[in-house]
Design an enzyme around this catalytic site. Sequence first.
Site, PDB file in Angstrom:
ATOM      1  N   GLN A  55      59.749  21.652  32.878  1.00 26.88           N
ATOM      2  CA  GLN A  55      60.799  20.691  33.266  1.00 26.88           C
ATOM      3  C   GLN A  55      61.682  20.395  32.062  1.00 26.88           C
ATOM      4  O   GLN A  55      62.684  19.702  32.171  1.00 26.88           O
ATOM      5  CB  GLN A  55      60.156  19.390  33.744  1.00 26.88           C
ATOM      6  CG  GLN A  55      59.273  19.557  34.969  1.00 26.88           C
ATOM      7  CD  GLN A  55      58.416  18.321  35.182  1.00 26.88           C
ATOM      8  OE1 GLN A  55      58.807  17.389  35.870  1.00 26.88           O
ATOM      9  NE2 GLN A  55      57.250  18.305  34.581  1.00 26.88           N
ATOM     10  N   CYS A  69      85.394  27.981  27.747  1.00 30.93           N
ATOM     11  CA  CYS A  69      85.061  29.405  27.699  1.00 30.93           C
ATOM     12  C   CYS A  69      86.143  30.137  26.911  1.00 30.93           C
ATOM     13  O   CYS A  69      87.336  29.912  27.144  1.00 30.93           O
ATOM     14  CB  CYS A  69      84.977  29.944  29.122  1.00 30.93           C
ATOM     15  SG  CYS A  69      84.806  31.720  29.146  1.00 30.93           S
ATOM     16  N   HIS A 110      64.758  22.823  35.084  1.00 33.78           N
ATOM     17  CA  HIS A 110      65.867  21.875  34.905  1.00 33.78           C
ATOM     18  C   HIS A 110      66.955  22.429  33.979  1.00 33.78           C
ATOM     19  O   HIS A 110      67.827  21.687  33.541  1.00 33.78           O
ATOM     20  CB  HIS A 110      65.350  20.539  34.359  1.00 33.78           C
ATOM     21  CG  HIS A 110      64.485  19.800  35.326  1.00 33.78           C
ATOM     22  ND1 HIS A 110      63.628  18.799  34.958  1.00 33.78           N
ATOM     23  CD2 HIS A 110      64.352  19.927  36.677  1.00 33.78           C
ATOM     24  CE1 HIS A 110      62.997  18.339  36.035  1.00 33.78           C
ATOM     25  NE2 HIS A 110      63.412  19.007  37.083  1.00 33.78           N
ATOM     26  N   THR A 120      53.170  15.974  31.451  1.00 36.18           N
ATOM     27  CA  THR A 120      54.191  15.453  32.365  1.00 36.18           C
ATOM     28  C   THR A 120      53.649  14.214  33.060  1.00 36.18           C
ATOM     29  O   THR A 120      52.467  14.141  33.383  1.00 36.18           O
ATOM     30  CB  THR A 120      54.650  16.508  33.404  1.00 36.18           C
ATOM     31  OG1 THR A 120      55.525  15.882  34.347  1.00 36.18           O
ATOM     32  CG2 THR A 120      53.508  17.183  34.127  1.00 36.18           C
ATOM     33  N   ASP A 164      64.596  21.706  26.379  1.00 39.04           N
ATOM     34  CA  ASP A 164      64.714  21.903  24.927  1.00 39.04           C
ATOM     35  C   ASP A 164      64.654  23.363  24.481  1.00 39.04           C
ATOM     36  O   ASP A 164      64.898  23.668  23.309  1.00 39.04           O
ATOM     37  CB  ASP A 164      63.647  21.080  24.179  1.00 39.04           C
ATOM     38  CG  ASP A 164      62.211  21.381  24.629  1.00 39.04           C
ATOM     39  OD1 ASP A 164      61.955  22.521  25.080  1.00 39.04           O
ATOM     40  OD2 ASP A 164      61.350  20.494  24.508  1.00 39.04           O
ATOM     41  N   CYS A 185      83.623  29.299  37.411  1.00 34.83           N
ATOM     42  CA  CYS A 185      83.001  30.392  38.169  1.00 34.83           C
ATOM     43  C   CYS A 185      81.489  30.427  38.046  1.00 34.83           C
ATOM     44  O   CYS A 185      80.855  31.357  38.517  1.00 34.83           O
ATOM     45  CB  CYS A 185      83.566  31.727  37.721  1.00 34.83           C
ATOM     46  SG  CYS A 185      83.082  32.125  36.029  1.00 34.83           S
TER      47      CYS A 185
END
Length: 259
Positions: free
Chosen positions: A97, A162, A115, A203, A100, A126
Amino acid sequence: MVSTTTGKIAEFRRLLSRAHSVLVLTGAGISAESGVPTFRGAAGVWRQFRATDLATPSAFARSPSLVWEFYHYPHVALAEAEKRFEKEGKRFNVITQNVDGLHRRAGTQNLIEMHGNLFMVRRTSCEFIEENNGSPICEAFANRRSADENSPEIDEKDLPHCRKCKSLLRPHIVWFGEHIWNDVTEKVEKEIQLCDLFLVVGTSSVVYPAAGYASILAERNIPIAEINIETTPSTSIATYHFHGPAAQLIPQLLSVNIV
Ligand code: OAD
């Protein structure tokens, strides 16, 4: 303080040696020690080194690889276990999850970052995704202090764009109110189906869908090992609750020889 008995660890290792498809779910707790390790007490000793001796410029100059590894060790232990399982023709997968990127950096290949990843950016035009390790990610962030509430908003043109299509970039992360990507959900479902031993590491087991995986697997009588410094909603359904820091317990449970 690790209160887990040696007997339980031996029992878990026997299960592990018979498993064919291990699935590990990780959360923020696995990274707790990566940046901010315990400096004193039993948990402050890694291999034969004291943390206080490793977190120094001279230790880094002497052995940069050792120092990097020190900061990654629960992640490295999982990556090592994956290699060993693959050699034996077995499956070993990690669902994290965390955003990092530490599992990836430690070398885990069979990885689902459910995630997203802080070092990936996505085009708002896009949906093209690419790696970006820039720090700061663009010039406009160079001298800003996060604590300064009165600093003016950065003009959109100065935010990351971009280089090719010029569209605004965003972190490739699932934000609150967004859904987990379909391809990720499909991969997770496949792993849940195949899994015959489940580890839940660091978690709080309160954020869904990940918080629900343990009960799905418990219904199928799949053994579950929780590794956490606290109890969580998964504790009561887990076969084992290994109470203590991930960095100490993961190498021990997976018999990875880096401690
Ligand atoms: P939490 O911050 O909710 O929980 C961290 C867990 O790690 C707690 O149960 C701690 O007891 C445990 N813990 C802390 N240090 C530990 C250590 N050294 N060893 C073992 N366990 C330790 O983090 P997550 O459960 O990962 O989602 O949070 C899940 C999601 O909530 C995050 O991915 C984030 C957030 O909403 C998104 O941003 C989409």
